[in-house]
Write a protein that holds these residues in place. Structure first.
Motif, PDB file in Angstrom:
ATOM      1  N   ALA A  47      57.024 -56.048  58.516  1.00 26.58           N
ATOM      2  CA  ALA A  47      57.453 -56.270  57.129  1.00 26.58           C
ATOM      3  C   ALA A  47      57.815 -54.952  56.453  1.00 26.58           C
ATOM      4  CB  ALA A  47      56.370 -56.996  56.346  1.00 26.58           C
ATOM      5  N   MET A  48      56.994 -53.922  56.661  1.00 21.57           N
ATOM      6  CA  MET A  48      57.284 -52.613  56.063  1.00 21.57           C
ATOM      7  C   MET A  48      58.617 -52.068  56.569  1.00 21.57           C
ATOM      8  SD  MET A  48      53.605 -50.642  56.141  1.00 21.57           S
ATOM      9  CE  MET A  48      54.376 -49.049  55.840  1.00 21.57           C
ATOM     10  N   VAL A  49      58.838 -52.185  57.869  1.00 26.94           N
ATOM     11  CA  VAL A  49      60.026 -51.601  58.485  1.00 26.94           C
ATOM     12  C   VAL A  49      61.278 -52.428  58.188  1.00 26.94           C
ATOM     13  CG1 VAL A  49      61.093 -51.038  60.714  1.00 26.94           C
ATOM     14  CG2 VAL A  49      58.691 -50.451  60.290  1.00 26.94           C
ATOM     15  N   LEU A  50      61.156 -53.742  58.207  1.00 25.72           N
ATOM     16  CA  LEU A  50      62.333 -54.610  58.084  1.00 25.72           C
ATOM     17  C   LEU A  50      62.586 -55.137  56.672  1.00 25.72           C
ATOM     18  CD1 LEU A  50      61.864 -56.697  61.360  1.00 25.72           C
ATOM     19  CD2 LEU A  50      63.389 -54.736  60.987  1.00 25.72           C
ATOM     20  N   ALA A  51      61.797 -54.719  55.699  1.00 24.51           N
ATOM     21  CA  ALA A  51      61.917 -55.242  54.327  1.00 24.51           C
ATOM     22  C   ALA A  51      63.335 -55.127  53.773  1.00 24.51           C
ATOM     23  CB  ALA A  51      60.930 -54.535  53.408  1.00 24.51           C
ATOM     24  N   GLU A  52      64.034 -54.087  54.131  1.00 22.96           N
ATOM     25  CA  GLU A  52      65.397 -53.904  53.618  1.00 22.96           C
ATOM     26  C   GLU A  52      66.351 -55.003  54.083  1.00 22.96           C
ATOM     27  OE1 GLU A  52      67.732 -50.766  56.268  1.00 22.96           O
ATOM     28  OE2 GLU A  52      65.632 -50.174  55.996  1.00 22.96           O
ATOM     29  N   HIS A  53      65.954 -55.774  55.091  1.00 24.96           N
ATOM     30  CA  HIS A  53      66.821 -56.826  55.622  1.00 24.96           C
ATOM     31  C   HIS A  53      66.485 -58.215  55.068  1.00 24.96           C
ATOM     32  CE1 HIS A  53      68.403 -53.808  58.260  1.00 24.96           C
ATOM     33  NE2 HIS A  53      67.193 -53.554  58.719  1.00 24.96           N
ATOM     34  N   ALA A  54      65.555 -58.275  54.134  1.00 20.50           N
ATOM     35  CA  ALA A  54      65.261 -59.559  53.486  1.00 20.50           C
ATOM     36  C   ALA A  54      66.523 -60.017  52.768  1.00 20.50           C
ATOM     37  CB  ALA A  54      64.108 -59.409  52.498  1.00 20.50           C
ATOM     38  N   ALA A 129      57.161 -65.333  50.618  1.00 14.99           N
ATOM     39  CA  ALA A 129      56.621 -66.139  51.713  1.00 14.99           C
ATOM     40  C   ALA A 129      57.684 -66.456  52.762  1.00 14.99           C
ATOM     41  CB  ALA A 129      56.014 -67.430  51.163  1.00 14.99           C
ATOM     42  N   ILE A 130      58.895 -66.695  52.322  1.00 15.66           N
ATOM     43  CA  ILE A 130      59.986 -66.976  53.268  1.00 15.66           C
ATOM     44  C   ILE A 130      60.202 -65.766  54.170  1.00 15.66           C
ATOM     45  CG2 ILE A 130      62.488 -67.327  53.440  1.00 15.66           C
ATOM     46  CD1 ILE A 130      62.177 -69.103  50.864  1.00 15.66           C
ATOM     47  N   PHE A 131      60.224 -64.570  53.583  1.00 11.00           N
ATOM     48  CA  PHE A 131      60.394 -63.366  54.398  1.00 11.00           C
ATOM     49  C   PHE A 131      59.186 -63.154  55.305  1.00 11.00           C
ATOM     50  CE2 PHE A 131      60.034 -58.763  55.145  1.00 11.00           C
ATOM     51  CZ  PHE A 131      61.222 -58.571  55.837  1.00 11.00           C
ATOM     52  N   ALA A 132      57.989 -63.379  54.773  1.00 14.24           N
ATOM     53  CA  ALA A 132      56.775 -63.224  55.591  1.00 14.24           C
ATOM     54  C   ALA A 132      56.827 -64.155  56.806  1.00 14.24           C
ATOM     55  CB  ALA A 132      55.530 -63.501  54.749  1.00 14.24           C
ATOM     56  N   LYS A 133      57.219 -65.398  56.601  1.00 11.83           N
ATOM     57  CA  LYS A 133      57.345 -66.350  57.723  1.00 11.83           C
ATOM     58  C   LYS A 133      58.385 -65.858  58.719  1.00 11.83           C
ATOM     59  CE  LYS A 133      54.910 -70.250  56.910  1.00 11.83           C
ATOM     60  NZ  LYS A 133      54.093 -70.987  57.850  1.00 11.83           N
ATOM     61  N   SER A 134      59.457 -65.263  58.207  1.00 11.94           N
ATOM     62  CA  SER A 134      60.508 -64.762  59.100  1.00 11.94           C
ATOM     63  C   SER A 134      59.977 -63.686  60.033  1.00 11.94           C
ATOM     64  CB  SER A 134      61.678 -64.199  58.278  1.00 11.94           C
ATOM     65  OG  SER A 134      62.330 -65.217  57.580  1.00 11.94           O
ATOM     66  N   LYS A 169      63.877 -70.398  60.870  1.00 11.92           N
ATOM     67  CA  LYS A 169      62.922 -69.749  59.960  1.00 11.92           C
ATOM     68  C   LYS A 169      63.263 -68.275  59.751  1.00 11.92           C
ATOM     69  CE  LYS A 169      59.046 -72.838  60.606  1.00 11.92           C
ATOM     70  NZ  LYS A 169      59.130 -73.812  61.604  1.00 11.92           N
ATOM     71  N   VAL A 170      63.677 -67.607  60.806  1.00 17.11           N
ATOM     72  CA  VAL A 170      64.025 -66.187  60.673  1.00 17.11           C
ATOM     73  C   VAL A 170      65.284 -66.043  59.818  1.00 17.11           C
ATOM     74  CG1 VAL A 170      64.673 -64.066  61.882  1.00 17.11           C
ATOM     75  CG2 VAL A 170      62.909 -65.570  62.847  1.00 17.11           C
ATOM     76  N   LYS A 171      66.280 -66.878  60.090  1.00 21.25           N
ATOM     77  CA  LYS A 171      67.534 -66.796  59.324  1.00 21.25           C
ATOM     78  C   LYS A 171      67.316 -67.086  57.848  1.00 21.25           C
ATOM     79  CE  LYS A 171      69.826 -69.440  62.257  1.00 21.25           C
ATOM     80  NZ  LYS A 171      70.880 -70.238  62.894  1.00 21.25           N
ATOM     81  N   ARG A 172      66.329 -67.880  57.539  1.00 20.28           N
ATOM     82  CA  ARG A 172      66.052 -68.233  56.142  1.00 20.28           C
ATOM     83  C   ARG A 172      65.640 -66.998  55.322  1.00 20.28           C
ATOM     84  NH1 ARG A 172      61.362 -71.884  53.916  1.00 20.28           N
ATOM     85  NH2 ARG A 172      62.233 -72.294  51.861  1.00 20.28           N
ATOM     86  N   GLY A 173      64.930 -66.067  55.933  1.00 18.70           N
ATOM     87  CA  GLY A 173      64.454 -64.899  55.190  1.00 18.70           C
ATOM     88  C   GLY A 173      65.048 -63.579  55.611  1.00 18.70           C
ATOM     89  N   ALA A 174      65.546 -63.507  56.840  1.00 21.26           N
ATOM     90  CA  ALA A 174      66.083 -62.237  57.356  1.00 21.26           C
ATOM     91  C   ALA A 174      67.216 -62.517  58.344  1.00 21.26           C
ATOM     92  CB  ALA A 174      64.967 -61.434  58.024  1.00 21.26           C
ATOM     93  N   PRO A 175      68.317 -63.088  57.852  1.00 20.55           N
ATOM     94  CA  PRO A 175      69.397 -63.483  58.765  1.00 20.55           C
ATOM     95  C   PRO A 175      69.972 -62.332  59.590  1.00 20.55           C
ATOM     96  CG  PRO A 175      70.100 -63.679  56.460  1.00 20.55           C
ATOM     97  CD  PRO A 175      68.636 -63.375  56.454  1.00 20.55           C
ATOM     98  N   ALA A 176      70.036 -61.142  59.016  1.00 22.68           N
ATOM     99  CA  ALA A 176      70.585 -60.010  59.770  1.00 22.68           C
ATOM    100  C   ALA A 176      69.708 -59.664  60.966  1.00 22.68           C
ATOM    101  CB  ALA A 176      70.743 -58.791  58.860  1.00 22.68           C
ATOM    102  N   VAL A 177      68.405 -59.849  60.819  1.00 21.53           N
ATOM    103  CA  VAL A 177      67.485 -59.573  61.935  1.00 21.53           C
ATOM    104  C   VAL A 177      67.731 -60.580  63.058  1.00 21.53           C
ATOM    105  CG1 VAL A 177      65.060 -59.445  62.632  1.00 21.53           C
ATOM    106  CG2 VAL A 177      65.774 -58.476  60.437  1.00 21.53           C
ATOM    107  N   TRP A 178      67.874 -61.853  62.701  1.00 27.24           N
ATOM    108  CA  TRP A 178      68.148 -62.868  63.732  1.00 27.24           C
ATOM    109  C   TRP A 178      69.482 -62.581  64.407  1.00 27.24           C
ATOM    110  CZ3 TRP A 178      65.293 -65.781  66.534  1.00 27.24           C
ATOM    111  CH2 TRP A 178      65.875 -66.776  67.324  1.00 27.24           C
ATOM    112  N   ASP A 179      70.488 -62.231  63.618  1.00 28.49           N
ATOM    113  CA  ASP A 179      71.796 -61.911  64.192  1.00 28.49           C
ATOM    114  C   ASP A 179      71.683 -60.764  65.185  1.00 28.49           C
ATOM    115  OD1 ASP A 179      72.900 -63.916  62.640  1.00 28.49           O
ATOM    116  OD2 ASP A 179      73.760 -62.536  61.149  1.00 28.49           O
TER     117      ASP A 179
END
Length: 190
Positions: A47-54, A129-134, A169-179
């Motif tokens: 979460a700390m590292v990927l927060a910018e991708h929320a 919570a959506i980002f946390a689940k992601s 679930k990942v795309k819902r909060g962090a779509p760039a990470v899933w991509d």
């Protein structure tokens, strides 16, 4: 004050049991299964590292708090892998009872606050919570990719299952990470 500290220390001692709950995911070096305590720490770091991708603004401190407590119920309920075979409704009942018991060890104000944060994570309706689940879903995917599929073959996971159970679930909060992960996932399943 002594009663408050005693209650807090009892909760923290109980939380230590999370280190004994083995998960369905292995460490990236394939040496052993991870435990739920390690998982909680690792996804807090995610979460700390990927927060910018929320995909929406988040309060990363709240997200980290959610992630540090979200799996405490596994002390009573055990780990139930997303690709495992278990009765979801029954597990929800067990986890609710576990949340009542475990958070109930804390002083009332903290018990209420922690439980509200856990309920928020479970409901996955707020941006935090959506980002946390992601990120909770990203870490096992990365681990499985790093271990040549990890437990995916054991659970007979298909690309479609991964997309519907995890990707959504990942795309819902962090779509760039899933991509970013999708090409590696597609290559593995090919």
């Amino acid at each position: 004050m002594t009663d408050r500290i005693t209650a807090q220390l009892a909760f923290l001692t109980e939380a230590d049991k999370l280190k004994s709950v083995l998960r369905g995911t292995t460490l990236c070096d394939k040496s052993r299964p991870e435990n739920s305590g390690e998982h909680s720490w690792h996804i807090a770091l995610y979460a700390m590292v990927l927060a910018e991708h929320a995909n929406r603004p988040i309060n990363v401190d709240r997200v980290i708090k959610m992630l540090l407590i979200h799996d405490l119920v596994e002390i009573d309920a055990g780990d139930n892998p997303i690709h495992g075979n278990h009765d979801t409704a029954e597990m929800e009942k067990i986890e609710q009872a576990a949340a009542n018991r475990i958070f109930g060890l804390l002083p009332a104000d903290q018990a209420t606050a922690f439980r509200a944060l856990w309920d928020e994570f479970e409901a996955a309706e707020t941006d935090d919570a959506i980002f946390a689940k992601s990120v909770d879903r990203v870490q096992p995917v990365v681990s499985n990719l790093e271990t040549d599929g990890g437990t995916w073959p054991e659970y007979n996971v298909t690309a479609d299952q991964l997309e519907t159970r995890v990707g959504v679930k990942v795309k819902r909060g962090a779509p760039a990470v899933w991509d970013a992960l999708k090409a590696r996932i597609d290559t593995w399943f090919a």
